[in-house]
Design a protein around this motif. Sequence first.
Motif, PDB file in Angstrom:
ATOM      1  N   PRO A  10       0.814  -1.222   0.000  1.00 21.08           N
ATOM      2  CA  PRO A  10       0.000   0.000   0.000  1.00 21.08           C
ATOM      3  C   PRO A  10       0.845   1.269   0.000  1.00 21.08           C
ATOM      4  N   TYR A  11       2.096   1.152   0.344  1.00 23.85           N
ATOM      5  CA  TYR A  11       3.020   2.293   0.294  1.00 23.85           C
ATOM      6  C   TYR A  11       4.295   1.823  -0.395  1.00 23.85           C
ATOM      7  N   THR A  12       5.057   2.739  -0.943  1.00 27.33           N
ATOM      8  CA  THR A  12       6.323   2.375  -1.561  1.00 27.33           C
ATOM      9  C   THR A  12       7.454   2.963  -0.734  1.00 27.33           C
ATOM     10  N   PRO A  13       8.314   2.115  -0.190  1.00 25.26           N
ATOM     11  CA  PRO A  13       9.423   2.606   0.613  1.00 25.26           C
ATOM     12  C   PRO A  13      10.575   3.142  -0.231  1.00 25.26           C
ATOM     13  N   TYR A  14      10.343   3.324  -1.503  1.00 21.98           N
ATOM     14  CA  TYR A  14      11.378   3.803  -2.414  1.00 21.98           C
ATOM     15  C   TYR A  14      10.722   4.666  -3.482  1.00 21.98           C
ATOM     16  N   HIS A  15      11.534   5.353  -4.247  1.00 25.43           N
ATOM     17  CA  HIS A  15      11.055   6.132  -5.378  1.00 25.43           C
ATOM     18  C   HIS A  15      11.562   5.462  -6.654  1.00 25.43           C
ATOM     19  N   ALA A  16      10.685   5.129  -7.547  1.00 19.56           N
ATOM     20  CA  ALA A  16      11.083   4.479  -8.801  1.00 19.56           C
ATOM     21  C   ALA A  16      11.785   5.498  -9.690  1.00 19.56           C
ATOM     22  N   THR A  17      13.067   5.277  -9.928  1.00 25.16           N
ATOM     23  CA  THR A  17      13.843   6.221 -10.729  1.00 25.16           C
ATOM     24  C   THR A  17      13.590   6.070 -12.214  1.00 25.16           C
ATOM     25  N   SER A  18      12.946   4.993 -12.619  1.00 26.28           N
ATOM     26  CA  SER A  18      12.696   4.782 -14.041  1.00 26.28           C
ATOM     27  C   SER A  18      11.430   5.478 -14.537  1.00 26.28           C
ATOM     28  N   GLU A  19      10.679   6.113 -13.639  1.00 24.17           N
ATOM     29  CA  GLU A  19       9.473   6.820 -14.064  1.00 24.17           C
ATOM     30  C   GLU A  19       9.845   8.019 -14.935  1.00 24.17           C
ATOM     31  N   GLY A  20       9.183   8.165 -16.059  1.00 21.59           N
ATOM     32  CA  GLY A  20       9.428   9.278 -16.962  1.00 21.59           C
ATOM     33  C   GLY A  20      10.661   9.110 -17.824  1.00 21.59           C
ATOM     34  N   MET A  21      11.117   7.891 -17.997  1.00 20.92           N
ATOM     35  CA  MET A  21      12.327   7.660 -18.770  1.00 20.92           C
ATOM     36  C   MET A  21      12.053   7.705 -20.269  1.00 20.92           C
ATOM     37  N   ILE A  22      13.112   7.860 -21.029  1.00 21.66           N
ATOM     38  CA  ILE A  22      13.034   7.831 -22.483  1.00 21.66           C
ATOM     39  C   ILE A  22      13.004   6.363 -22.906  1.00 21.66           C
ATOM     40  N   LYS A  23      12.002   5.980 -23.658  1.00 23.40           N
ATOM     41  CA  LYS A  23      11.828   4.570 -24.019  1.00 23.40           C
ATOM     42  C   LYS A  23      12.393   4.271 -25.401  1.00 23.40           C
ATOM     43  N   ASP A  24      13.705   4.500 -25.553  1.00 26.00           N
ATOM     44  CA  ASP A  24      14.336   4.248 -26.836  1.00 26.00           C
ATOM     45  C   ASP A  24      15.376   3.142 -26.779  1.00 26.00           C
ATOM     46  N   ASP A  25      15.786   2.764 -25.589  1.00 21.37           N
ATOM     47  CA  ASP A  25      16.837   1.774 -25.419  1.00 21.37           C
ATOM     48  C   ASP A  25      16.259   0.501 -24.798  1.00 21.37           C
ATOM     49  N   PRO A  26      16.397  -0.645 -25.464  1.00 14.93           N
ATOM     50  CA  PRO A  26      15.848  -1.893 -24.920  1.00 14.93           C
ATOM     51  C   PRO A  26      16.441  -2.265 -23.556  1.00 14.93           C
ATOM     52  N   LEU A  27      17.716  -1.937 -23.315  1.00 21.14           N
ATOM     53  CA  LEU A  27      18.334  -2.229 -22.019  1.00 21.14           C
ATOM     54  C   LEU A  27      17.672  -1.430 -20.908  1.00 21.14           C
ATOM     55  N   LYS A  28      17.434  -0.151 -21.138  1.00 25.23           N
ATOM     56  CA  LYS A  28      16.786   0.688 -20.125  1.00 25.23           C
ATOM     57  C   LYS A  28      15.354   0.232 -19.855  1.00 25.23           C
ATOM     58  N   ILE A  29      14.681  -0.216 -20.872  1.00 27.34           N
ATOM     59  CA  ILE A  29      13.313  -0.713 -20.705  1.00 27.34           C
ATOM     60  C   ILE A  29      13.311  -1.969 -19.828  1.00 27.34           C
ATOM     61  N   GLU A  30      14.225  -2.889 -20.090  1.00 26.37           N
ATOM     62  CA  GLU A  30      14.308  -4.110 -19.292  1.00 26.37           C
ATOM     63  C   GLU A  30      14.725  -3.814 -17.856  1.00 26.37           C
ATOM     64  N   LEU A  31      15.637  -2.879 -17.654  1.00 25.70           N
ATOM     65  CA  LEU A  31      16.042  -2.510 -16.299  1.00 25.70           C
ATOM     66  C   LEU A  31      14.900  -1.828 -15.556  1.00 25.70           C
ATOM     67  N   ALA A  32      14.112  -1.036 -16.267  1.00 24.18           N
ATOM     68  CA  ALA A  32      12.959  -0.385 -15.641  1.00 24.18           C
ATOM     69  C   ALA A  32      11.922  -1.424 -15.206  1.00 24.18           C
ATOM     70  N   LEU A  33      11.731  -2.461 -16.009  1.00 19.89           N
ATOM     71  CA  LEU A  33      10.792  -3.521 -15.645  1.00 19.89           C
ATOM     72  C   LEU A  33      11.264  -4.289 -14.408  1.00 19.89           C
ATOM     73  N   ARG A  34      12.572  -4.370 -14.214  1.00 19.89           N
ATOM     74  CA  ARG A  34      13.131  -5.123 -13.092  1.00 19.89           C
ATOM     75  C   ARG A  34      13.410  -4.259 -11.863  1.00 19.89           C
ATOM     76  N   GLU A  35      13.223  -2.950 -11.965  1.00 16.95           N
ATOM     77  CA  GLU A  35      13.600  -2.057 -10.861  1.00 16.95           C
ATOM     78  C   GLU A  35      12.854  -2.370  -9.571  1.00 16.95           C
TER      79      GLU A  35
END
Length: 87
Positions: A10-35
């Motif tokens: 119900p709460y997030t003890p962290y801030h997702a740093t991948s929010e608002g990222m540029i979705k042009d790199d497949p590596l960044k997309i996969e890392l965002a999914l695993r964050e």
Amino acid sequence: MQVYQYLFPPYTPYHATSEGMIKDDPLKIELALRERSNRVGILSTIIFIKLETRAGYEISGYLDYGDKLIVEDWKPIFVGRKKIIGT
């Protein structure tokens, strides 16, 4: 109910740093999914990096993604202002 709360707290003890990222790199997309799963401790991700210098030498190393999320700010990496470099 406990499993549901563990997977969807119900709460997030962290801030997702991948929010608002540029979705042009497949590596960044996969890392965002695993964050989230790396931050919570459900998943462990090891990143292998291999670079070639201008002199022709190869430099390689491994990064523990979960540890790096705690130690470093990944916002510049997800936005595209910084490259992933092992320390």
